[in-house]
Design an enzyme around this catalytic site. Sequence first.
Site, short mmCIF file in Angstrom:
data_model
loop_
_atom_site.label_atom_id
_atom_site.label_comp_id
_atom_site.label_asym_id
_atom_site.label_seq_id
_atom_site.Cartn_x
_atom_site.Cartn_y
_atom_site.Cartn_z
N SER A 129 0.84 -1.20 0.00
CA SER A 129 0.00 0.00 0.00
C SER A 129 0.88 1.26 0.00
CB SER A 129 -0.98 -0.05 1.18
OG SER A 129 -1.98 0.91 1.05
N HIS A 164 -4.15 -2.06 -4.09
CA HIS A 164 -5.53 -2.46 -3.76
C HIS A 164 -6.46 -2.40 -4.98
CE1 HIS A 164 -4.13 -2.12 0.34
NE2 HIS A 164 -4.01 -0.81 0.28
#
Length: 238
Positions: A129, A164
Amino acid sequence: MTKNIYKQIIAMGGGGFSMEPENPLLDRYILGLSKKEIPKICFVPTASGDSDKYIVRFYSAFVQQLCKPSHLSLFNPPTNDLRSFVLEQDIIYVGGGNTKNLIALWKEWGLDHILREAWESGIILCGLSAGSICWFEQAVTDSIPKQMTVLQCLGFLKGSNCPHYDGEQERRPSYHRLLSQGLISEGYAADDGVGLHFIQDKLEKIVSSRLHAKAYRLEKIGETVKETLLEPTYLGKI
């Protein structure tokens, strides 16, 4: 004779100990890249505000592996010589959270320059991330609440990155929109559970801890965005 130094970055769309505590495939892959029998792996949780719970989860996961774990807090630094501390490590593992804050704090502490030196000396950089997108020139980020925006990052790797990709529904349309409008450069997207493994500054391998997770190359051709599927190597047994 100068030895050949491999600069390595593993950028994960999501996964690892913090998202898949019962699935250590990506974390074991990262540890396996080190030439050391017991590699020193340092967790950098800046993006989470050095969350105590996040740090505990890191140690809980990595004490079960063959390695020597530590962490680097900027809110409670372990030493006044961050450079020496970082350059003693074999692997730097950056956690998720607010990338805008991460970039600001790293620059304030000079950690951006130290990490570049670490990378250029052969220390493996990785993360998920925020810990994935920080290494690129630009990224799609949700650092500002309720909107996806472009963030200027460290630029160790060329182009842009979006994590994501399958895990948050706004990611794909936002990346397409920003690229079609010329607001972000071409780059790579990764589903949760996918690691993009760069050697030097080239994408050499794509690995996955989830059987059906994918990666993507995004390019702008004229006024349209071309999304090319990149199939990972699944790290588990089928």
